[in-house]
Design a protein around this motif. Structure first.
Motif, PDB file in Angstrom:
ATOM      1  N   ARG A   1      33.685 154.733  30.628  1.00 14.32           N
ATOM      2  CA  ARG A   1      33.160 156.100  30.539  1.00 14.32           C
ATOM      3  C   ARG A   1      34.129 157.149  31.065  1.00 14.32           C
ATOM      4  NH1 ARG A   1      28.115 154.540  33.404  1.00 14.32           N
ATOM      5  NH2 ARG A   1      27.306 152.968  32.002  1.00 14.32           N
ATOM      6  N   LEU A   2      34.915 156.788  32.074  1.00 14.46           N
ATOM      7  CA  LEU A   2      35.814 157.756  32.687  1.00 14.46           C
ATOM      8  C   LEU A   2      37.213 157.770  32.082  1.00 14.46           C
ATOM      9  CD1 LEU A   2      34.771 157.178  36.388  1.00 14.46           C
ATOM     10  CD2 LEU A   2      34.120 159.085  34.917  1.00 14.46           C
ATOM     11  N   PHE A   3      37.667 156.625  31.606  1.00 12.52           N
ATOM     12  CA  PHE A   3      39.007 156.513  31.036  1.00 12.52           C
ATOM     13  C   PHE A   3      38.896 156.072  29.579  1.00 12.52           C
ATOM     14  CE2 PHE A   3      39.724 155.589  35.597  1.00 12.52           C
ATOM     15  CZ  PHE A   3      40.647 156.594  35.884  1.00 12.52           C
ATOM     16  N   PRO A   4      39.293 156.936  28.634  1.00 11.14           N
ATOM     17  CA  PRO A   4      39.085 156.627  27.220  1.00 11.14           C
ATOM     18  C   PRO A   4      40.116 155.692  26.589  1.00 11.14           C
ATOM     19  CG  PRO A   4      40.018 158.820  27.438  1.00 11.14           C
ATOM     20  CD  PRO A   4      39.760 158.313  28.827  1.00 11.14           C
ATOM     21  N   ASN A   5      41.168 155.302  27.341  1.00 11.58           N
ATOM     22  CA  ASN A   5      42.166 154.418  26.730  1.00 11.58           C
ATOM     23  C   ASN A   5      42.987 153.683  27.787  1.00 11.58           C
ATOM     24  OD1 ASN A   5      44.346 156.225  27.544  1.00 11.58           O
ATOM     25  ND2 ASN A   5      43.653 157.562  25.873  1.00 11.58           N
ATOM     26  N   HIS A   6      43.734 152.704  27.299  1.00  6.92           N
ATOM     27  CA  HIS A   6      44.588 151.872  28.150  1.00  6.92           C
ATOM     28  C   HIS A   6      45.577 152.717  28.950  1.00  6.92           C
ATOM     29  CE1 HIS A   6      47.454 148.656  29.255  1.00  6.92           C
ATOM     30  NE2 HIS A   6      48.371 149.489  28.838  1.00  6.92           N
ATOM     31  N   THR A   7      46.200 153.682  28.313  1.00 10.53           N
ATOM     32  CA  THR A   7      47.243 154.471  28.955  1.00 10.53           C
ATOM     33  C   THR A   7      46.726 155.199  30.196  1.00 10.53           C
ATOM     34  OG1 THR A   7      48.395 154.727  26.857  1.00 10.53           O
ATOM     35  CG2 THR A   7      48.950 156.299  28.602  1.00 10.53           C
ATOM     36  N   LEU A   8      45.587 155.850  30.090  1.00  5.99           N
ATOM     37  CA  LEU A   8      45.050 156.585  31.235  1.00  5.99           C
ATOM     38  C   LEU A   8      44.611 155.642  32.357  1.00  5.99           C
ATOM     39  CD1 LEU A   8      43.110 159.456  29.458  1.00  5.99           C
ATOM     40  CD2 LEU A   8      45.344 159.546  30.590  1.00  5.99           C
ATOM     41  N   ILE A   9      44.046 154.502  31.979  1.00  2.00           N
ATOM     42  CA  ILE A   9      43.681 153.506  32.987  1.00  2.00           C
ATOM     43  C   ILE A   9      44.941 153.025  33.707  1.00  2.00           C
ATOM     44  CG2 ILE A   9      42.728 151.190  33.375  1.00  2.00           C
ATOM     45  CD1 ILE A   9      40.971 151.767  30.821  1.00  2.00           C
ATOM     46  N   ASN A  10      45.977 152.745  32.923  1.00  2.00           N
ATOM     47  CA  ASN A  10      47.223 152.250  33.499  1.00  2.00           C
ATOM     48  C   ASN A  10      47.851 153.270  34.433  1.00  2.00           C
ATOM     49  OD1 ASN A  10      49.912 150.349  31.886  1.00  2.00           O
ATOM     50  ND2 ASN A  10      49.045 150.209  33.904  1.00  2.00           N
ATOM     51  N   ILE A  11      47.815 154.539  34.085  1.00  2.00           N
ATOM     52  CA  ILE A  11      48.343 155.576  34.967  1.00  2.00           C
ATOM     53  C   ILE A  11      47.535 155.615  36.267  1.00  2.00           C
ATOM     54  CG2 ILE A  11      48.597 158.084  35.257  1.00  2.00           C
ATOM     55  CD1 ILE A  11      49.362 158.139  32.223  1.00  2.00           C
ATOM     56  N   TRP A  12      46.213 155.511  36.167  1.00  2.00           N
ATOM     57  CA  TRP A  12      45.367 155.468  37.372  1.00  2.00           C
ATOM     58  C   TRP A  12      45.788 154.311  38.283  1.00  2.00           C
ATOM     59  CZ3 TRP A  12      42.424 157.819  40.668  1.00  2.00           C
ATOM     60  CH2 TRP A  12      41.555 157.104  41.493  1.00  2.00           C
ATOM     61  N   ILE A  13      46.017 153.149  37.690  1.00  2.00           N
ATOM     62  CA  ILE A  13      46.428 151.971  38.456  1.00  2.00           C
ATOM     63  C   ILE A  13      47.798 152.198  39.092  1.00  2.00           C
ATOM     64  CG2 ILE A  13      47.148 149.553  38.171  1.00  2.00           C
ATOM     65  CD1 ILE A  13      44.688 149.352  36.202  1.00  2.00           C
ATOM     66  N   MET A  14      48.699 152.831  38.338  1.00  2.00           N
ATOM     67  CA  MET A  14      50.046 153.102  38.855  1.00  2.00           C
ATOM     68  C   MET A  14      50.023 154.036  40.060  1.00  2.00           C
ATOM     69  SD  MET A  14      52.294 153.683  35.463  1.00  2.00           S
ATOM     70  CE  MET A  14      52.260 152.532  34.106  1.00  2.00           C
ATOM     71  N   ILE A  15      49.086 154.987  40.089  1.00  3.25           N
ATOM     72  CA  ILE A  15      49.082 155.953  41.195  1.00  3.25           C
ATOM     73  C   ILE A  15      48.156 155.554  42.342  1.00  3.25           C
ATOM     74  CG2 ILE A  15      49.800 157.875  39.723  1.00  3.25           C
ATOM     75  CD1 ILE A  15      46.894 158.878  39.776  1.00  3.25           C
ATOM     76  N   THR A  16      47.382 154.493  42.160  1.00  2.00           N
ATOM     77  CA  THR A  16      46.492 154.042  43.236  1.00  2.00           C
ATOM     78  C   THR A  16      46.855 152.634  43.706  1.00  2.00           C
ATOM     79  OG1 THR A  16      44.826 153.258  41.632  1.00  2.00           O
ATOM     80  CG2 THR A  16      44.554 155.505  42.514  1.00  2.00           C
ATOM     81  N   ILE A  17      46.711 151.675  42.821  1.00  2.00           N
ATOM     82  CA  ILE A  17      46.872 150.269  43.202  1.00  2.00           C
ATOM     83  C   ILE A  17      48.318 149.926  43.544  1.00  2.00           C
ATOM     84  CG2 ILE A  17      46.687 147.893  42.358  1.00  2.00           C
ATOM     85  CD1 ILE A  17      44.086 148.753  40.933  1.00  2.00           C
ATOM     86  N   TYR A  18      49.272 150.377  42.747  1.00  2.00           N
ATOM     87  CA  TYR A  18      50.662 149.991  42.997  1.00  2.00           C
ATOM     88  C   TYR A  18      51.206 150.531  44.320  1.00  2.00           C
ATOM     89  CZ  TYR A  18      50.741 148.332  38.128  1.00  2.00           C
ATOM     90  OH  TYR A  18      50.494 147.690  36.949  1.00  2.00           O
ATOM     91  N   PRO A  19      51.047 151.825  44.613  1.00  2.00           N
ATOM     92  CA  PRO A  19      51.544 152.289  45.923  1.00  2.00           C
ATOM     93  C   PRO A  19      50.841 151.610  47.095  1.00  2.00           C
ATOM     94  CG  PRO A  19      51.150 154.156  44.474  1.00  2.00           C
ATOM     95  CD  PRO A  19      50.581 152.951  43.790  1.00  2.00           C
TER      96      PRO A  19
END
Length: 171
Positions: free
Chosen positions: A56-74
């Protein structure tokens, strides 16, 4: 919603257990982590081995991946590297612990929450191998970045070859 919860959970863990006071010391390796994922997304754009499912919040893989890059990875890098054992005998168990954490998260995303799909022969065994490589490469990059970049090129060529990724079809 589960992507938000996962990111927030890792941010909390990173805040609680990561070395935020010295974040600049880890910043190059955080960028290395993110660039590696960006490179995966570019090179496998037409032939992915896995992807995130929209919610519902992220309409595609790319936006989900960016979220993961700025939260989970750091958060992962700050926590993982700040506690990486100096004693060689303790390093392999530590790498395996983090591999298990990531595998557990992927299994939940794959089988419980339906957040991720595997394609083109990718499976949990490949994920486990990749996570072992990842958690081996992060401390190498932290201490010797050029060595990590060189090793990463070899790893990239290996995975592109094994999964027969056609990079000539890229724009």
């Amino acid at each position: 919603m589960m992507h938000i919860i996962a990111g927030a959970t890792f941010l909390f863990i990173g805040w609680r257990f990561g070395d935020w006071k010295n974040w600049k010391k880890y910043y190059p390796t955080i960028l290395f982590f993110i660039i590696g994922d960006l490179l995966y997304n570019v090179l496998t754009y037409n032939n992915p081995t896995w992807s995130y499912n929209k919610d519902r919040l992220f309409p595609n893989h790319t936006l989900i991946n960016i979220w993961i890059m700025i939260t989970i990875y750091p958060a992962t890098a700050l926590t993982y590297l700040s506690h990486f054992p100096k004693e060689k005998v303790k390093q392999l168990p530590y790498i395996l612990l983090w591999t298990i954490i990531y595998i557990f998260g992927e299994l939940l995303g794959l089988h419980v929450f339906g957040l991720i799909n595997h394609f083109n022969g990718w499976n949990m065994w490949w994920s486990a191998l990749f996570d072992i490589i990842l958690f081996t490469m992060l401390p190498i990059h932290h201490k010797r970045p050029l060595v990590a970049w060189g090793l990463s090129i070899i790893v990239i060529i290996f995975f592109l070859t094994v999964f027969n990724v056609n990079i000539s079809g890229l724009k």
